[in-house]
Write an enzyme that holds these catalytic residues in place. Structure first.
Site, PDB file in Angstrom:
ATOM      1  N   PHE A 280      46.001  42.891  44.309  1.00  0.00           N
ATOM      2  CA  PHE A 280      45.191  42.415  43.415  1.00  0.00           C
ATOM      3  C   PHE A 280      44.907  43.195  41.944  1.00  0.00           C
ATOM      4  O   PHE A 280      44.870  42.706  40.859  1.00  0.00           O
ATOM      5  CB  PHE A 280      43.774  42.598  44.041  1.00  0.00           C
ATOM      6  CG  PHE A 280      42.640  41.558  43.172  1.00  0.00           C
ATOM      7  CD1 PHE A 280      42.615  40.219  43.558  1.00  0.00           C
ATOM      8  CD2 PHE A 280      41.738  42.234  42.664  1.00  0.00           C
ATOM      9  CE1 PHE A 280      41.495  39.617  43.018  1.00  0.00           C
ATOM     10  CE2 PHE A 280      40.574  41.464  42.115  1.00  0.00           C
ATOM     11  CZ  PHE A 280      40.539  40.204  42.152  1.00  0.00           C
TER      12      PHE A 280
ATOM     13  N   HIS B 112      43.510  41.674  32.384  1.00  0.00           N
ATOM     14  CA  HIS B 112      42.063  41.707  33.057  1.00  0.00           C
ATOM     15  C   HIS B 112      41.362  42.900  32.921  1.00  0.00           C
ATOM     16  O   HIS B 112      40.299  42.961  33.345  1.00  0.00           O
ATOM     17  CB  HIS B 112      42.403  41.378  34.587  1.00  0.00           C
ATOM     18  CG  HIS B 112      41.213  40.858  35.182  1.00  0.00           C
ATOM     19  ND1 HIS B 112      40.428  39.680  34.964  1.00  0.00           N
ATOM     20  CD2 HIS B 112      40.342  41.541  36.312  1.00  0.00           C
ATOM     21  CE1 HIS B 112      39.207  39.624  35.664  1.00  0.00           C
ATOM     22  NE2 HIS B 112      39.391  40.565  36.546  1.00  0.00           N
TER      23      HIS B 112
ATOM     24  N   GLN C  63      45.838  41.947  38.146  1.00  0.00           N
ATOM     25  CA  GLN C  63      44.945  42.082  36.910  1.00  0.00           C
ATOM     26  C   GLN C  63      45.451  42.558  35.671  1.00  0.00           C
ATOM     27  O   GLN C  63      45.162  42.480  34.508  1.00  0.00           O
ATOM     28  CB  GLN C  63      43.822  43.198  37.456  1.00  0.00           C
ATOM     29  CG  GLN C  63      42.805  42.793  38.569  1.00  0.00           C
ATOM     30  CD  GLN C  63      41.793  43.674  38.974  1.00  0.00           C
ATOM     31  OE1 GLN C  63      41.249  44.278  38.022  1.00  0.00           O
ATOM     32  NE2 GLN C  63      41.488  43.945  40.272  1.00  0.00           N
TER      33      GLN C  63
ATOM     34  N   ASP D 271      45.227  37.233  30.572  1.00  0.00           N
ATOM     35  CA  ASP D 271      44.716  37.431  31.697  1.00  0.00           C
ATOM     36  C   ASP D 271      44.789  36.389  32.777  1.00  0.00           C
ATOM     37  O   ASP D 271      44.825  35.259  32.511  1.00  0.00           O
ATOM     38  CB  ASP D 271      42.969  37.494  31.519  1.00  0.00           C
ATOM     39  CG  ASP D 271      42.180  37.843  32.820  1.00  0.00           C
ATOM     40  OD1 ASP D 271      42.890  37.893  33.862  1.00  0.00           O
ATOM     41  OD2 ASP D 271      41.001  38.442  32.764  1.00  0.00           O
TER      42      ASP D 271
ATOM     43  N   SER E 162      34.714  41.317  35.650  1.00  0.00           N
ATOM     44  CA  SER E 162      35.097  40.382  36.712  1.00  0.00           C
ATOM     45  C   SER E 162      33.840  40.145  37.703  1.00  0.00           C
ATOM     46  O   SER E 162      32.739  39.624  37.113  1.00  0.00           O
ATOM     47  CB  SER E 162      36.146  41.251  37.288  1.00  0.00           C
ATOM     48  OG  SER E 162      36.884  40.289  38.145  1.00  0.00           O
ATOM     49  N   LEU E 163      33.994  40.440  39.046  1.00  0.00           N
ATOM     50  CA  LEU E 163      32.890  40.050  39.823  1.00  0.00           C
ATOM     51  C   LEU E 163      31.502  40.766  39.260  1.00  0.00           C
ATOM     52  O   LEU E 163      30.434  40.239  39.622  1.00  0.00           O
ATOM     53  CB  LEU E 163      33.292  40.855  41.142  1.00  0.00           C
ATOM     54  CG  LEU E 163      32.213  40.837  42.498  1.00  0.00           C
ATOM     55  CD1 LEU E 163      31.799  39.062  42.705  1.00  0.00           C
ATOM     56  CD2 LEU E 163      32.870  41.288  43.733  1.00  0.00           C
TER      57      LEU E 163
END
Length: 245
Positions: A135, A227, A139, A199, A74-75
């Site tokens: 969050f 995710h 995910q 996702d 992800s990030l």
């Protein structure tokens, strides 16, 4: 010395998210494995000033051996791409995990709706823990093991210090505004990706758009994953990761 395989976590998380995966992976691959906290997350409570993508990447690059393989979730994937471009001696290969060079949905790009990320940013100042919980729920959305995935992720992130507020706030800003598509298209190293078909943050239809940017990019989509495919579909994830390494 052998090149290292370095794992970078996603927003709101810390390096402990990999602890279910690493022991099994160590028995499967011959490369040394390292997990790092992003600045301001987990045990790395020091934040660069200003907290921007360049400074975050520079700080992480100092902890890498030359010719490392970066596995960024992800990030962490977005940051991995930036490091690969600006610290080329440090990175031999990037493997994106449910990640993309640009997270935000546009007319010609598949991603997360900007309003969703903006809502998280406004919620963050009111209640940090609740925002991270929401969050987490996004995910795991769509995965057969969603409840178990969320429970495990929560256990991992609670086992380390809480993230710094500036890292959370600016990390969301990275997801909303950082567009590394041109940078991604210019990379000449091997690029791989493992995605979840369900996702909600990096939709499966984004994969073809990412592939169109760089012919070096090779991707695998796990059918019923969301995710966090390395948690919900660990065996298939490890199998694909081994091939990419």
């Amino acid at each position: 010395m052998q090149n290292e395989c370095v794992f970078l976590h996603g927003w709101g998380m810390n390096k402990n998210v990999w602890q279910l995966l690493i022991p099994e992976l160590e028995s499967e691959i011959s490369m040394p494995i390292k997990t790092l906290d992003l600045p301001g997350f987990g045990d790395d409570q020091a934040c660069p000033a200003p907290y921007n993508l360049a400074n975050v990447a520079n700080e992480l690059a100092e902890k890498l051996s030359d010719n490392s393989t970066l596995v960024g979730w992800s990030l962490g994937g977005l940051i991995s791409l930036y490091i690969a471009k600006h610290h080329p001696k440090k990175v031999a290969k990037v493997i994106l995990v449910a990640s993309t060079p640009y997270f935000t949905e546009q007319d010609t790009w598949s991603g997360i709706k900007p309003d969703v990320l903006k809502a998280f940013m406004s919620q963050l100042s009111a209640n940090t823990n609740k925002t991270i919980d929401r969050f987490l729920a996004i995910q795991a959305m769509g995965s057969d093991s969603a409840k178990q995935d969320i429970k495990q992720l929560k256990q991992f992130i609670k086992s380390a210090p809480e993230p710094q507020e500036v890292a959370l706030r600016t990390g969301l800003d990275f997801l909303l505004n950082e567009d590394l598509r041109t940078l991604f298209s210019e990379l000449t190293i091997p690029l791989h990706g493992i995605f979840g078909a369900l996702d909600a943050l990096v939709p499966a239809k984004a994969v073809a758009k990412i592939q169109a940017l760089n012919s070096n990019f090779n991707a695998h989509v796990i059918n019923k994953a969301s995710h966090a495919p390395f948690i919900s579909h660990k065996s298939e994830f490890i199998k694909e990761l081994k091939e990419m390494l």
